[in-house]
Structure formats: structure tokens, C-alpha cells
Scaffold this active site. Structure first.
Site, PDB file in Angstrom:
ATOM      1  CG  ASP A   7      -1.789   1.234   1.464  1.00 49.67           C
ATOM      2  OD1 ASP A   7      -2.086   1.591   0.018  1.00 49.67           O
ATOM      3  OD2 ASP A   7      -2.271   1.533   2.535  1.00 49.67           O
ATOM      4  CD  GLU A  66      -6.178  -0.550  -1.570  1.00 46.01           C
ATOM      5  OE1 GLU A  66      -6.551   0.722  -1.727  1.00 46.01           O
ATOM      6  OE2 GLU A  66      -6.512  -1.332  -0.567  1.00 46.01           O
ATOM      7  CG  ASP A 138      -0.556   3.108   6.023  1.00 47.79           C
ATOM      8  OD1 ASP A 138      -1.626   3.456   5.093  1.00 47.79           O
ATOM      9  OD2 ASP A 138       0.018   3.831   6.626  1.00 47.79           O
TER      10      ASP A 138
END
Lengths: 171, 171
Positions: A7, A66, A138
Site C-alpha cells: 500500500d 492497490e 497501512d
């Protein structure tokens, strides 16, 4: 089979590696790369070498990131883009493929609802991957995208088996 | 002393290396890294390994990149950011420092006017660096930022000498 989830962010880059063991998966390592307050190029270097070290230490075979929610602010998008570029380069340089998943499809895969909030994702990730210790937001997001990649691959494989069956019936 | 200039882009990344020889500079190499039509991570990998190979082959001691004109479109900013991240990582990973210059200050340094157009920059770069062959626009921009870095450093050094003189007078 190990999957690295990332991420990326210009200040905090979450990471998590899962290992698929039969029907379930476990968390091998998770954490956050903090880039500190240095110059921007130096911060990108910290992301790059951090991800590379993870790959060298834990040998994941695949990686997932992502895909980005593009903010309305082009300046934030530029910063985030640079962080993503650093993370993806580190992965590609080590010969791994990178798959991208939208935040919505990650939530859908983990919680079952595309509109799930961050706390729900974190809770489900801790349960599904048997994480007992505290999990940074995160890092949870990174583990979530790794697990989403695994689920997606399973589905693709099942579909292949199904299609294989169809074609035999057709013959 | 060699300086690598980079003009990053997700499709075309211009590069140029200059060598400072006494009072003048020459162009050592220039060109454009074309990332092709592959997947985005693959394209970032091409930028990364292209810049790394340049550094390995030509051993520049410093690098300079144009700071970004942030477009109004966050999606373009994100793409450009990722390309920049890839280029900057390759530089930082090889232990070089990266300096950033705004497009305006690059034009100011090369043509003498911050509002100069691309053709004027290309023309001046060809003249100043004795480039006889055709010069791609992105490569010209990359050489321009390298030369701008050199000029800026010269100015900084002159100021240091001046300040050194001042402090002797003060004593």
C-alpha cells in the site's frame, strides 16, 4: 506460495506478505516503511530499498498493489505516483509480476462489501490471517490486497477448470 | 565531471549526459527511453533499468530532473509521478544526488528567458553543447536541465568564493 501486498504512500508505505497453505493463508510479515522528513528523492530511495529488502529476505513469488483512488488534488496524485513508482520498480526489478486491484474490489474480497470501512478490513485481516499482534492500518491494507490477489487467482483457476470441463463436454 | 539530466514521462523519458570541460560543456550522450505499449509496471521497469544502465555505462557524478508542471488532470499527474519515481529511484539507488529545477528556471538558464519555447531551448542546447546530429525534444529538455544544474552550481561556487572574501575583509 508467498504474495507481497503493498500500500504505497509518500510518507508511509504499508507492506505485508502472506503464505498460502492449502485452504488457508497466514501472515509471514507485515509493517510500514516510514520515509521520514528527508528530501523527496531520498524518501523514494527508502521505499525502493525497503521493498527490495523484503523480497530478498522473504522471497515472495508475486506482488499486488492497490490501484489508486485518484484524489482531486494533482499535487497529491503526483506525490503518490512517485511513491507507487518507487515501490513497483523495486518489485519489477526483482522479476516479480505486479497485479493491481481497486480499493473497492479489495474490500469486496475481504469483507464481502465494497463499501466496508478500514476498521472492518483490519478486523477481517487479523482474523483471516491469524494476526495476533497490533496491525497498522497501512499494513492491514497491504495484507488485504495480497489476500485479494490470492482469492482472485483461485477464482481464475476454478474458472479454468470449469472451462476445461466445458470443452470436454463440447467435444 | 559528468551530469545526467532526465526529463521523465510515462511514454517517453528523455535523457542526456553532459561533461564539463573547463569553461565549456559537451554532450556525451542523449536520447529517449521509449516505454512502449506494455503494462504500466513493465513500462516503469524499462525507465528504471534504462536510467540505471546509463549510469553504469557513463558514470555521471550528479543528476538533475525538471520539477513537474502539475497538470490539472490528477490522472496524468499520477502517471507522470510514477515515471518520475522510477527515474529518481534508479538515480538514488546508484548513490547519486538528484537536484530539481523548475521548467522556468531551466529556460532562464539556457535561453535567458523563462518563457522561451521548446524550439529555442533545442536550438540553444545544440549550439552550447555542440550537438551536430538531430536532437529529440525530450532529449533536449534533459540536456537543458543538466546544463542548468551545472550553471547553478557554478553560481553557488562563485557566491561561496565571494562570501569567503567578505569574511576575510570582515576579520
Amino acid at each position: 506460495m508467498r504474495i507481497l501486498g503493498i500500500d504505497p504512500g509518500s510518507r508511509f508505505t504499508g507492506y505485508g506478505i502472506i503464505e498460502v497453505q492449502g485452504d488457508s493463508s497466514i501472515c509471514v510479515v507485515h509493517g510500514v516503511i516510514k520515509t521520514g522528513d528527508g528530501e523527496f528523492p531520498e524518501r523514494l530511495g527508502i521505499i525502493f530499498s525497503g521493498i527490495r529488502k523484503l523480497i530478498e529476505d522473504y522471497h515472495p513469488g508475486q506482488a499486488a498493489v492497490e490501484s489508486v483512488f485518484v484524489s482531486r488534488n494533482p499535487n497529491s496524485a503526483l506525490k503518490l505516483g512517485q511513491a507507487r513508482g518507487a515501490a513497483i520498480c523495486a518489485v519489477v526489478e526483482q522479476g516479480l509480476t505486479v497485479s493491481e486491484y481497486s480499493p473497492r474490489s479489495v474490500k469486496q474480497a475481504i469483507v464481502g462489501r465494497g463499501s466496508a470501512d478500514k476498521e472492518q478490513v483490519k478486523h477481517m485481516i487479523s482474523m483471516l490471517l491469524h494476526v495476533k499482534e497490533a496491525l497498522a492500518e497501512d499494513a492491514a491494507d497491504a495484507l488485504a490486497v495480497a489476500l485479494c490477489h490470492h482469492h482472485t487467482q483461485q477464482t481464475v483457476q476454478r474458472m479454468r477448470v470449469l472451462r476445461g470441463g466445458d470443452s470436454i463436454n463440447d467435444a
